[in-house]
Design an enzyme around this catalytic site. Sequence first.
Site, PDB file in Angstrom:
ATOM      1  N   TRP A   1       1.149  -8.593   5.536  1.00 19.12           N
ATOM      2  CA  TRP A   1       0.261  -7.993   4.537  1.00 19.12           C
ATOM      3  C   TRP A   1      -0.019  -8.959   3.406  1.00 19.12           C
ATOM      4  O   TRP A   1      -1.156  -9.095   2.944  1.00 19.12           O
ATOM      5  CB  TRP A   1       0.816  -6.661   4.025  1.00 19.12           C
ATOM      6  CG  TRP A   1       0.715  -5.602   5.075  1.00 19.12           C
ATOM      7  CD1 TRP A   1       1.748  -4.948   5.687  1.00 19.12           C
ATOM      8  CD2 TRP A   1      -0.479  -5.119   5.702  1.00 19.12           C
ATOM      9  NE1 TRP A   1       1.271  -4.089   6.639  1.00 19.12           N
ATOM     10  CE2 TRP A   1      -0.087  -4.162   6.674  1.00 19.12           C
ATOM     11  CE3 TRP A   1      -1.844  -5.396   5.553  1.00 19.12           C
ATOM     12  CZ2 TRP A   1      -1.010  -3.480   7.481  1.00 19.12           C
ATOM     13  CZ3 TRP A   1      -2.763  -4.724   6.349  1.00 19.12           C
ATOM     14  CH2 TRP A   1      -2.351  -3.785   7.296  1.00 19.12           C
TER      15      TRP A   1
ATOM     16  N   ASP B   1       1.663  -4.879  -4.266  1.00 16.43           N
ATOM     17  CA  ASP B   1       1.266  -3.991  -3.167  1.00 16.43           C
ATOM     18  C   ASP B   1       2.502  -3.167  -2.802  1.00 16.43           C
ATOM     19  O   ASP B   1       3.444  -3.672  -2.190  1.00 16.43           O
ATOM     20  CB  ASP B   1       0.790  -4.824  -1.971  1.00 16.43           C
ATOM     21  CG  ASP B   1       0.432  -3.964  -0.762  1.00 16.43           C
ATOM     22  OD1 ASP B   1       0.615  -2.733  -0.811  1.00 16.43           O
ATOM     23  OD2 ASP B   1      -0.042  -4.538   0.247  1.00 16.43           O
TER      24      ASP B   1
ATOM     25  N   LYS C   1       1.325   6.152   3.792  1.00 17.53           N
ATOM     26  CA  LYS C   1       2.738   5.977   4.094  1.00 17.53           C
ATOM     27  C   LYS C   1       3.565   7.002   3.302  1.00 17.53           C
ATOM     28  O   LYS C   1       4.117   7.905   3.889  1.00 17.53           O
ATOM     29  CB  LYS C   1       3.196   4.548   3.771  1.00 17.53           C
ATOM     30  CG  LYS C   1       2.837   3.526   4.845  1.00 17.53           C
ATOM     31  CD  LYS C   1       1.442   2.966   4.712  1.00 17.53           C
ATOM     32  CE  LYS C   1       1.062   2.032   5.840  1.00 17.53           C
ATOM     33  NZ  LYS C   1       0.426   0.793   5.398  1.00 17.53           N
TER      34      LYS C   1
HETATM   35  C1  LIG Z   1      -0.476  -0.281   5.455  1.00 22.54           C
HETATM   36  C2  LIG Z   1      -0.427  -1.392   4.487  1.00 22.54           C
HETATM   37  C3  LIG Z   1      -1.603  -2.048   4.037  1.00 22.54           C
HETATM   38  C4  LIG Z   1      -2.978  -1.737   4.575  1.00 22.54           C
HETATM   39  O1  LIG Z   1      -3.387  -0.465   4.313  1.00 22.54           O
HETATM   40  P1  LIG Z   1      -4.857   0.033   4.735  1.00 22.54           P
HETATM   41  O2  LIG Z   1      -4.923   1.337   4.062  1.00 22.54           O
HETATM   42  O3  LIG Z   1      -4.881   0.096   6.224  1.00 22.54           O
HETATM   43  O4  LIG Z   1      -5.839  -0.945   4.205  1.00 22.54           O
HETATM   44  C5  LIG Z   1      -1.459  -3.043   3.100  1.00 22.54           C
HETATM   45  N1  LIG Z   1      -0.257  -3.390   2.602  1.00 22.54           N
HETATM   46  C6  LIG Z   1       0.879  -2.789   3.019  1.00 22.54           C
HETATM   47  C7  LIG Z   1       2.192  -3.199   2.437  1.00 22.54           C
HETATM   48  C8  LIG Z   1       0.820  -1.775   3.960  1.00 22.54           C
HETATM   49  O5  LIG Z   1       1.949  -1.173   4.377  1.00 22.54           O
END
Ligand SMILES: *Cc1c(COP(=O)(O)O)cnc(C)c1O
Length: 372
Positions: free
Chosen positions: A102, A183, A207
């Site tokens: 990511w 993030d 999540k």
């Molecule tokens: C799932 C995830 C993303 C991407 O999320 P999207 O909603 O599919 O764009 C980015 N960073 C992390 C840490 C993630 O777990």
Amino acid sequence: MTRHHNFCAGPAAMPAPVLERARQEMLDYQGRGLSVMEMSHRSSDYMAIAEQAEHDLRDLLSIPDNYRVLFTQGGATQQFAALPYNLLGQGGTANFVHTGIWGSKAIKEAEHLFGRAAVAASSQANGHTSVPRVDDIRLSTDAAYLHYTANETIGGLEFDYLPGNGRGNLSRADGEEVPVVCDMSSSILSRPVDVSRFGIIYAGAQKNIGPAGLVVVIVREDLLDRARADMPSLFSYRALAEAGSMVNTPATYSWYLAGLVFQWLRHDIGGLDAMQQINDSKARKLYAAIDNSDFFSNPIAELNRSRMNVPFVLADARLDERFLAESAEAGLLNLKGHRSVGGMRASLYNAVPEAAVDALVDFMADFERRNG
Ligand SMILES: *Cc1c(COP(=O)(O)O)cnc(C)c1O
């Protein structure tokens, strides 16, 4: 009706009481004679739902008053673009701690858009099995902000510390402080966190917050003034903050469900301290099962093992297909590892109950007995 145990990495399990409440309110929201899905986002009923959600999130995370909370769209991936637009208005370079897939996507997007991305620290040399220490983060001389990924969802690698100081910044060599951007998509709300140690926290909802289609951005107010002029207006944190996240139609139903999840965390779980205890216990049980066996293994340094996403491999990869088929048969869903790493991954987000981990650990022991 049977609800199976769902270990999906995302979109992930939702708390059953939230789904039940949503079902109760589906056709007729509190006697209004319509579904939340069918409401105008400008109606007083919907505005109350939206405000309550923000209130509950602020309460859960003790978000200081000088931070704005945005409910936006486009996934965390859209933030990979929105961040450099919002923060590089005065020039400079986006800096990154690279700890996995990511993070690398965030780097690529900043590089692709503006050609101004620098890796300030990386765990690539050790195969992303432990995170760089804070003293190893070398900001570039023109760093405008530092971005890192609190929990790498695919690698199962989690920071054990907060890199930002008490003002939410990190210092460059010249003493200038730059904001820390995180993030937190796959670990937000899994335990208490000091928001004042960050300039910006963002998280895709699917999540630990609610259904896909919603992104929460928590942004320190002084950072609303650093945007590039050429920015798409829907990316603008300032525009979103001024419009109460309603520059255009927000993801109304996802926002409502996120609000129900926040209420569940507050009132059913008892807040983030209680959530942390449950999450720690779940992770401890699964890692113990992996470590106490020669049949399963996880490569991550103990300090940085993710409490949310637990990747593991079988000693004999030829048994992978059987493991997946039999676990699904036993009601343990979505244990297949990410296509880029293979093996297995069990995601233990907030809505995954401890009983699910107990069932998984029992299944693993039984599978090993029969195949080991
Ligand atoms: C799932 C995830 C993303 C991407 O999320 P999207 O909603 O599919 O764009 C980015 N960073 C992390 C840490 C993630 O777990």
